[in-house]
Design an enzyme around this catalytic site. Structure first.
Site, mmCIF file in Angstrom:
data_model
loop_
_atom_site.group_PDB
_atom_site.id
_atom_site.type_symbol
_atom_site.label_atom_id
_atom_site.label_comp_id
_atom_site.label_asym_id
_atom_site.label_seq_id
_atom_site.Cartn_x
_atom_site.Cartn_y
_atom_site.Cartn_z
ATOM 1 N N SER A 1 1.329 6.699 2.343
ATOM 2 C CA SER A 1 2.570 7.604 3.439
ATOM 3 C C SER A 1 3.164 8.209 2.163
ATOM 4 O O SER A 1 3.610 7.583 1.816
ATOM 5 C CB SER A 1 2.653 6.994 4.267
ATOM 6 O OG SER A 1 1.834 6.882 5.665
ATOM 7 N N GLU B 1 -9.377 -1.913 6.190
ATOM 8 C CA GLU B 1 -7.932 -2.388 7.166
ATOM 9 C C GLU B 1 -8.443 -1.942 8.313
ATOM 10 O O GLU B 1 -7.910 -3.191 9.499
ATOM 11 C CB GLU B 1 -7.475 -0.977 7.519
ATOM 12 C CG GLU B 1 -5.869 -0.800 8.341
ATOM 13 C CD GLU B 1 -5.141 0.137 8.092
ATOM 14 O OE1 GLU B 1 -5.316 1.296 7.886
ATOM 15 O OE2 GLU B 1 -3.904 -0.145 8.214
ATOM 16 N N GLN C 1 1.136 -1.218 -0.056
ATOM 17 C CA GLN C 1 -0.196 -0.118 -0.170
ATOM 18 C C GLN C 1 1.064 0.871 0.005
ATOM 19 O O GLN C 1 1.263 1.436 1.181
ATOM 20 C CB GLN C 1 -1.040 -0.278 1.220
ATOM 21 C CG GLN C 1 -1.100 1.580 1.676
ATOM 22 C CD GLN C 1 -2.024 1.291 2.887
ATOM 23 O OE1 GLN C 1 -2.948 0.617 3.615
ATOM 24 N NE2 GLN C 1 -2.090 2.334 3.523
ATOM 25 N N GLU D 1 -2.608 10.421 18.135
ATOM 26 C CA GLU D 1 -2.744 11.959 18.323
ATOM 27 C C GLU D 1 -4.028 12.304 17.557
ATOM 28 O O GLU D 1 -5.475 12.647 18.055
ATOM 29 C CB GLU D 1 -2.318 13.049 18.033
ATOM 30 C CG GLU D 1 -1.204 13.381 19.614
ATOM 31 C CD GLU D 1 0.385 12.587 19.036
ATOM 32 O OE1 GLU D 1 -0.150 11.759 18.803
ATOM 33 O OE2 GLU D 1 0.333 12.530 20.709
#
Lengths: 405, 377
Positions: A117, A232, A114, A374
């Site tokens: 990012s 996912e 994948q 976060e």
């Protein structure tokens, strides 16, 4: 309806296990046959590895196969394809297109990765800057992806690119599948704090992708990527380990080693305070494990609650605290790294037995990978608790005008 | 036993019923009126609970109860924990009921438990000495006195002890620790309120100045420890469920406040410093919920080995989660959260008091360590 589905599923299972007894069948052959019987992703349409029934039957299927001595480790060897790619292809491409990829994916003949990012787009995935420019009926791709699991073994990649920098960031993305063995694709190991390279960096230098490998419309890449990420979430947390497994086992082992050493006069005894801390971690681990059971039941019953979303956050935090505590228990031995830093490139994303030292280091990633803690807290706060979002400064301006580091 | 969290339709109905009842009865005004009143308990609401079959929910049908399991009772505790209406649920339906069930004769069970189920009898359990230790010396001592017994000494931290119709009293005898059924108005029994941190759960100090009871008052002759342990374990399991009810309520009310309260031109819940703290609270509440539900299930199944793990686990974890939630709730409310007018302090006090009631988290962890075989030096 449900009874009919059960009859259908069990009939197919019986047929599969009779024609392909796991003991006499190679893994890949069995997985291929499992696909042909519609038992790979049972909720998918017939012909695409499914029977068009409720996904809740998958747990039964996998359990029956395991009990019969068959393997389900393909789900893990090819986790990004089977867990995430398949649902995306079924949802966003034609059955003819999807069918030529899904069987070799499920049989682990072709591994998937994948490519989301980037160095400049982690939590803010939609800010990504790898470009795809149309040239006739192909696209030319340039840029860099990072943290790509299995890229060095992969035949195919799920790729999100920027095709229009002049619109707001979410609107200018397009999704492709890319041949990882093609020209202009360079996969390099990315060494992490444990010394190994579980992940890769992937560089695209004028890599060409035929337009037919586009998934979804031009500019719809964000929606397609969301399908992938939703899959996912379904793929994660499907298995609940036994009581005392996972990070807490490291702390228990360290505690018992300290006790044994002290009994031999080879070390300081553990204190009441150490014992209390051990129990605190043990209790939290068990509360989390019970939550995983509860979340799994709720999901199967079709009534998922907030517990499904809180687990990842708790898991990451608890893993870090527990392995850190285990290192503290080791005392001076906690200053060592017994296997040394090996700079290897593991072939599998593995949960293999590992030293507490490595676990301590590896768990630092738990609160970063798959959504930083976060970001997870923003999601919980906004989607579960209904709190308002932060003001957004990048929302209605072209991507090219958004400040970037 | 394998953990499971499946909820039946009847349990969902019970939850709705209990929630409606406590929302209607347990308003902030009413809770304050009762907690500052003479008796400290809402007897009117207790009668309604009895009419609905909630006071004797887990009492077997042969003794006039509902014959339900502790999963059902845990639901009532969780819902009550959201509202804090002072009711003798822990003292009567758990501590008193469990020792009678564990140690009583058939006749005692019939008499006492049918009273619990009908709402006519409130029970209390006096099992701690004035230092809060389990019936240690100097607690209450029982000596032979003709054809009966004479009880002398003092018991501390007796939940609902001043108002209970019957106080089941643990007392040392020559044959070991015994349990006696003592009427609340017995001669020689002095009952004084403790100035409690948590005004919504009264406690009393009981002084026994030669309290005479007959032989038929002996609930358990010499080996009361198993019955007490049973009552304490069930109490801890139910308290864990009460705690998640309270923590959940704090989370919900604080979240609602963070959505409404504006500062710097924004709802404060849009600031990550606030949002993340609430998200962390949610995470803990959900994990605590699993622990509490599992403890109730273990008790309901009667799986003693699992009770020994699940109950101290739940009591320890839920105690700490509730305390943190209440503390964060006050912080996130700012000044208003520190006022007497706002209800948050009631939850904060309930959190601290239930944490220490029936064994602190550290004590629970010690119990669990023993069960699991972990030993320090």
């Amino acid at each position: 309806m449900s009874t009919d589905e059960r009859t259908l599923v069990e009939g197919k299972l019986d047929a599969l296990l009779e024609a392909y007894p796991p003991a006499d069948t190679s893994e890949r052959e069995f997985w291929g046959a499992q696909f042909d019987h519609g038992l790979a992703w049972v909720q998918h349409p017939e012909g695409l590895g499914g029977l068009d029934v409720s996904p809740r039957w998958q747990a039964l299927i996998d359990r029956r196969i395991t009990e019969a001595g068959g393997s389900t480790r393909n789900r893990y060897l090819n986790v990004l394809g089977i867990g995430m790619g398949a649902g995306t292809l079924v949802a966003h491409t034609s059955p003819e297109f999807a069918s030529r990829f899904l069987r070799p994916m499920f049989a682990c003949e072709e591994i998937w990765c994948q490519l989301f990012s980037e160095p400049g787009a982690g939590s803010d995935l939609a800010a990504l800057s790898t470009t795809a420019v149309k040239d006739g009926d192909t696209w030319i791709v340039n840029g860099q992806k990072v943290w790509t699991t299995l890229a060095h073994l992969a035949k195919w990649g799920l790729l999100v690119t920027r095709t229009d920098p002049d619109v707001p960031k979410h609107a200018g993305l397009t999704y492709f599948i890319v041949d990882m063995e093609g020209d202009g694709v360079d996969v390099r190991p990315l060494y992490q704090i444990t010394g190994e390279a579980e992940f890769n960096e992937v560089y695209f230098d004028d890599a060409r992708i035929p337009d037919e490998y586009r998934v979804g419309e031009v500019g719809q890449g964000w929606n397609v990527a969301m399908t992938t990420l939703m899959n996912e979430r379904v793929a994660i947390g499907a298995n609940v380990g036994p009581r005392g497994s996972g990070a807490i086992s490291h702390a228990v082992e360290a505690f018992e080693r300290r006790q044994a050493a002290a009994a031999d006069g080879a070390g300081d005894p553990v204190s009441d305070h150490d014992l209390d801390r051990l129990m605190s971690h043990w209790i939290e681990a068990e509360a989390l494990r019970l939550t995983a059971v509860r979340a799994g039941e709720a999901r199967l019953a079709g009534t998922p609650g907030p517990e499904g979303s809180t687990m990842k956050l708790h898991w990451a935090d608890l893993n870090q605290r527990t392995t850190s505590f285990a290192m503290d228990l080791l005392g001076a031995e906690g200053m060592t790294y017994p296997d040394g830093y090996e700079f290897t490139r593991p072939d599998e994303t593995s949960n293999r037995t590992e030293s507490v030292h490595r676990a301590f280091l590896r768990t630092r990633a738990n609160s970063i990978e798959g959504g930083t803690s976060e970001i997870m807290k923003n999601i919980l706060g906004e989607r579960i608790l209904g709190l308002p979002g932060e003001p957004r400064v990048d929302k209605n301006i072209p991507w090219r005008d958004v400040p970037r580091s | 036993m394998e953990p499971t969290f499946t909820v039946t339709e009847e349990q969902q109905l019970l939850r709705s019923m209990a929630r409606e009842l406590f929302e209607e009865r347990g308003t902030s005004e009413r809770v304050r009126e009762v907690m500052l009143g003479d008796d400290g308990l809402d007897h009117e609401a207790w009668r309604q609970l009895a009419e609905l079959g909630l006071t004797g929910l887990t009492i077997p049908e042969e003794y006039g109860g509902g014959g339900a399991s502790h999963v059902e009772l845990a639901i009532v505790f969780e819902e009550l924990g959201k509202r804090l209406l002072p009711l003798p649920l822990l003292s009567t339906a758990v501590l008193g009921t469990e020792v009678v069930l564990a140690a009583g004769t058939d006749a005692q069970k019939k008499e006492l438990l049918s009273g619990v189920a009908s709402g006519s009898a409130q029970l209390a359990l006096a099992h701690l000495d004035t230092a809060g230790r389990l019936a240690a010396d100097p607690g209450v001592t029982a000596t032979r006195d003709g054809d009966g017994w004479s009880l002398s000494g003092a018991a501390g931290y007796v939940v609902d002890g001043r108002t209970a119709d019957v106080v089941v009293t643990a007392a040392t005898t020559d044959d070991g620790l015994a349990l006696f059924v003592v009427p609340g108005d017995a001669d020689g029994l002095t009952r004084e309120d403790v100035e409690v941190l948590d005004l919504t759960r009264p406690m009393a100090t009981l002084t026994y100045g030669g309290v005479r009871v007959g032989d038929d008052a002996v609930l358990c002759g010499g080996d009361a420890v198993p019955a007490l342990h049973r009552a304490i374990a069930v109490g801890c399991g139910m308290l864990a469920n009460e705690q998640i009810g309270g923590a959940d309520h704090v989370l919900r009310t604080t979240t609602a406040y963070a959505r409404e309260r504006m500062q710097f031109g924004r709802a404060i819940g849009s600031f990550q410093a606030v949002k993340h703290r609430l998200a962390e609270m949610l995470v803990k509440v959900e994990s605590a919920r699993s622990a509490a539900y599992h403890a109730a299930r273990a008790i309901a199944e009667g799986d003693t080995a699992e009770i020994a793990v699940a109950v101290p686990l739940a009591k320890s974890y839920c105690s700490e989660v509730y305390e943190h939630a209440a503390a964060d709730g006050i912080q996130l409310h700012g000044g208003i959260g520190f006022t007497w007018e706002h209800d948050l302090h009631l939850y904060s006090k309930r959190a601290k008091a239930t944490k220490l009631l029936l064994g602190s988290p550290a004590h629970q962890r010690r119990l669990l360590a023993d069960v699991l075989g972990f030993i320090a030096a």
